[in-house]
Design an enzyme around this catalytic site. Structure first.
Site, mmCIF file in Angstrom:
data_model
loop_
_atom_site.group_PDB
_atom_site.id
_atom_site.type_symbol
_atom_site.label_atom_id
_atom_site.label_comp_id
_atom_site.label_asym_id
_atom_site.label_seq_id
_atom_site.Cartn_x
_atom_site.Cartn_y
_atom_site.Cartn_z
ATOM 1 C CB CYS A 42 -0.859 0.195 1.195
ATOM 2 S SG CYS A 42 -2.147 -1.441 1.105
ATOM 3 C CE1 TYR A 278 -7.219 -25.276 6.689
ATOM 4 C CE2 TYR A 278 -5.326 -26.855 5.959
ATOM 5 C CZ TYR A 278 -6.397 -26.661 6.884
ATOM 6 O OH TYR A 278 -6.686 -27.646 7.836
#
Length: 820
Positions: A42, A278
């Site tokens: 970010c 997963y």
């Protein structure tokens, strides 16, 4: 147990660290196809813009340091190209193209998302980039360093796109944003996004909304961005921020289930369709806690939370994941924009019944310096008040409030929980009534029926002839501007002027932000008015949502220069010119506070002296400019930064009247005082002739002239005894007008119309319609209407209401003024 994790950013690194903290014996291999792990994705736009100066600060951990601390086998530039779930192996390709296999007991996929790059003609041209990782950042940074970037185009108005727009502006480029939708920031509603539009335009950023890119073309050193409608803009750099999609290539090849939203399908424990595998992060889809429908969520916070849960579940725990409501926040120049839960447009799309309300509050106590306004919109269930979503646009304290909202929503809370939240209060941090609490109070008023709202779209599309628009702001505020056809009765005068307000019409009350509108609403309903509505968010919301998008070129809107330090003498004193400026601090005051404080200061000045007003009211800069135009004072300068507008105004001197010559203004004004048929005909013939030569024409209808613009079919209007008497004596409409001479009891007028018809001359009504179609402005005198008992509903739709000042302003700009 041997655990392989594919992907080393955010969720992947968090999973590896959590597993090691729980189990010292597990064998952990972290495979990352890029050169870096655990970096600040970010923060990439801010490094490009130079806000983050050191590249190394983007990296939370290096592969070597992370591997050493957590005893994890970190392998960068090792790309997994295939998963064999039957054999429980992965095939890995190194940089040198050689491959190898690695077995696993448990596998975690954290492959993230990839940028959308549509196959448009010219999209591979030099100077066109996407921004997703460090490699992209380095390429953009290098290009900007080696090329003169004067104009930059950002395709896409999402979070990353706006952050890139700000940082390219910071580098000195003229920035344009191209967005297919009608707004930037898709997670928020249009009315809130319009506040962001205002901020972008104030910084000189061009917005091309509802524009789709068809192709790119390299023309010499420049790039041409071509829209589907054939228009184009030129750039030196293009950033593609169209969006991302889950990186599911490995999962699809391994025949893992892909959900309806396009992400890897997982259960409550974040297991895929294979119990040994997963998946987490941007690559997965999971049901939304409010709708129950699967959705994609590209946020770092939820990815890290999922990594923590998966780490425990991989080791044998059974911890369910609760889902994410999409809480996000971004910096857009001076503004902070935040969202959580579901906006109104999404609820409407899903068919979920909801109510929304908008409030505008200060970030902390208004009397303490630096208070800045924030706009807060919430959506909630109209019956039980369950909170669905919240959006906030402001400058200070936005993060604190959006987190509170998110907590209430995730816990299944209601608007009543907003009221019950206990806030820490001290003047520098909040108000005794926190913005979150105020949002709850307003929502409760709506649910309990204490207030009916009208939203900006409803008011915009309203047929005003069937409604009464009541502006309860002060006269000074009203003079700066209001809604068309609104009547101004200041709140403090309302109780004494109730006789002026009709009881048989819907009444739409408004003020600056909604508070005085609510107070007026309560006064009216308690005095027997039944059709009353208050404008949600007040004029602040309405004007932002209906404001046009303005495109600037660099000459029209130069980039702001860096402020120079004020010069001082050796003694430390400011120059006389600066010392004579009267400085006024209007921060923390909401409208009309800044305008009133400015006017009070101006009244103390002599011509040539200046006043500098600092305000945190977002609409103050616009209001001050309008006030200067209407009062003859000079707007010297206007700047904004960090949520504060600084306006400098110089008091003007009384000027001698200036006669407009035939070489100057080309406007024409007519005062229509008479209701004689022949004089009305002459007026419209002259008006149409003037407009045919491209001249601006205004007709001001006063006293008997009002009869010329009455409707043919008028609605029933309640009048007092004098209004009824005038109505009986005056012509009902234009077909009843008589000649000024030779009327002969009305026969002369009928004869005139007959002769005109025979000779093919347009009727009065036809000439009047032509005048309106040609752009002639019809203004009815408010004072004359009051005296003669003429109601607005009796006049033509196109007529506006004005007074002497309105006429004089038109007359000042005309070189012909006729009294008829």
């Amino acid at each position: 147990m041997k655990i392989i994790i594919i992907g080393g950013v955010a969720g992947g690194a968090t999973t590896a660290a959590r597993i090691r903290r729980t189990d010292e014996t597990a064998e952990i291999i972290l495979l990352e196809k890029g050169k870096y792990i655990s970096y600040a994705n970010c923060g990439l736009p801010y490094y490009i813009g130079g806000v983050i100066e050191e590249r190394e600060k983007l990296f939370v951990q290096t592969p070597k340091a992370f591997g050493l601390r957590f005893r994890v086998d970190v392998r960068v530039e090792n790309e997994v190209i295939f998963i064999d779930k039957r054999k429980k192996t992965v095939t890995v390709r190194r940089v040198g193209e050689d491959t190898y296999e690695e077995s696993y007991d448990r596998l975690v996929i954290s492959t993230g998302a990839i940028p959308v790059r549509p196959p448009l003609p010219g999209i591979d041209s030099e100077g066109i980039f996407t921004l997703r990782n460090v490699a992209d950042t380095d390429r953009i940074k290098t290009y900007v360093g080696e090329h003169l970037v004067r104009r930059a185009v950002v395709i896409g108005g999402g979070f990353i796109g706006l952050e890139m727009a700000e940082n390219l502006h910071h580098l000195g480029a003229q920035v344009s944003i191209v967005e297919m939708g009608n707004q930037v920031m898709a997670p928020i509603d249009f009315s809130m996004a319009s506040l962001v539009h205002q901020q972008l335009m104030s910084k000189g950023v061009n917005l091309y909304l509802e524009q789709a890119v068809a192709s790119f073309e390299r023309v010499g050193k420049e790039l041409k961005v071509i829209f589907q409608n054939g228009e184009s803009i030129v750039a030196d750099l293009v950033i593609l921020s169209i969006g991302v999609r889950p990186e599911t290539t490995l999962a699809r090849a391994a025949e893992l289930t892909i959900g309806p939203a396009g992400g890897i399908a997982v259960n409550d424990y974040l297991q895929t369709s294979d119990e040994s595998i997963y998946a987490i992060g941007d690559a997965i889809e999971f049901r939304h806690p409010i709708t129950g429908q699967p959705w994609l969520n590209y946020l770092a916070g939820p990815a890290n939370r999922q990594g923590r849960i998966v780490a425990d579940n991989v080791l044998g725990a059974q911890i369910p994941y609760e889902g994410s409501i999409g809480t996000s926040i971004a910096k857009v120049f001076d503004l902070t924009v935040a969202s959580t839960g579901l906006p109104a447009k999404r609820l409407k799309q899903l068919g979920i019944s909801y109510v929304s309300s908008t409030t505008h509050s200060n970030s902390h106590a208004g009397y303490y310096p630096g208070a800045l306004q924030m706009s807060l919109k919430i959506t909630f269930d109209p019956t039980d008040g369950k909170l669905y979503g919240a959006q906030i646009v402001g400058y200070d304290g936005v993060d604190k409030r959006i987190d509170e909202m998110a907590l209430v929503i995730k816990q299944g809370g209601t608007i009543y929980d907003l009221m019950r939240l206990e806030h820490a209060y001290a003047p520098p941090y909040s108000s005794a009534k926190d913005p979150v609490a105020i949002a709850g109070y307003v929502a409760e008023n709506i649910i309990t029926g204490k207030m009916k709202l009208v939203h900006w779209r409803e008011l915009r599309d309203l047929r005003t002839e069937n409604a009464y628009l009541l502006d309860v702001r002060t006269k000074d505020e009203f003079s700066v501007g209001s809604l068309s056809e609104a009547v101004n009765i200041p709140l403090d005068e309302l109780r004494d002027r109730l006789q002026e307000i009709p009881r048989d019409q819907p009444i739409y009350v408004f003020c600056a932000v909604g508070l005085r509108g609510y107070l007026a609403y309560r006064i009216l309903v308690q005095h027997g008015y039944t059709q009353v509505h208050n404008l949600s968010g007040g004029l602040k919301t309405y004007q932002a949502a209906t404001a046009p998008i303005i495109i600037h070129d660099k000459e029209q809107f130069p980039l702001p220069a860096k402020p120079k330090a004020a010069s001082v003498s050796e003694s430390g004193e400011q120059p006389a010119a600066l010392a004579n400026i009267v400085r006024v601090d209007a921060c923390g005051l909401q409208c009309p506070g800044p305008i009133l404080k400015m006017k009070k200061a101006m009244d103390t000045l002599t011509p040539g002296e200046q006043v500098e007003i600092v305000s945190t009211d977002p609409g103050f800069a616009r209001d001050a400019a309008a006030w200067c135009n209407s009062t003859g004072n000079r707007l010297v300068s206007q700047t904004s930064a960090a949520g504060k507008a600084t306006i400098t105004i110089e008091k003007g001197s009384p000027e001698a009247c200036h006669l407009v010559s035939s070489c100057e203004g080309k406007g024409k004004t007519f005062i229509m005082f008479s209701d004689d048929l022949d004089k009305a005909l002459a007026t419209f013939v002259l008006a149409n002739g003037a407009t045919a030569t491209g001249q601006k024409v205004t007709i001001f209808f006063t006293f008997w002239g009002l009869n010329v613009i009455k409707r043919l079919h008028k609605p029933a209007v309640e009048k007092d005894i004098f209004g009824k008497m005038f109505g009986m004596m005056l012509p009902a409409h234009s077909l009843k007008l008589k000649l000024s001479k030779m009327s002969m009891g009305g026969m002369g007028g009928k004869m005139m119309r007959y002769i005109m018809h025979r000779k093919g001359i347009d009727s009065l009504e036809s000439l009047r319609t032509q005048a309106l179609e040609n752009g002639v402005e019809f203004i009815a005198c408010q004072m004359s209407m009051d005296v003669m008992g003429v109601a607005r509903e009796e006049l033509l739709d196109e007529v506006t209401i004005g007074g002497v000042a309105t006429y004089m302003e038109r007359a000042d700009n005309a070189n012909v003024n006729l009294f008829i």
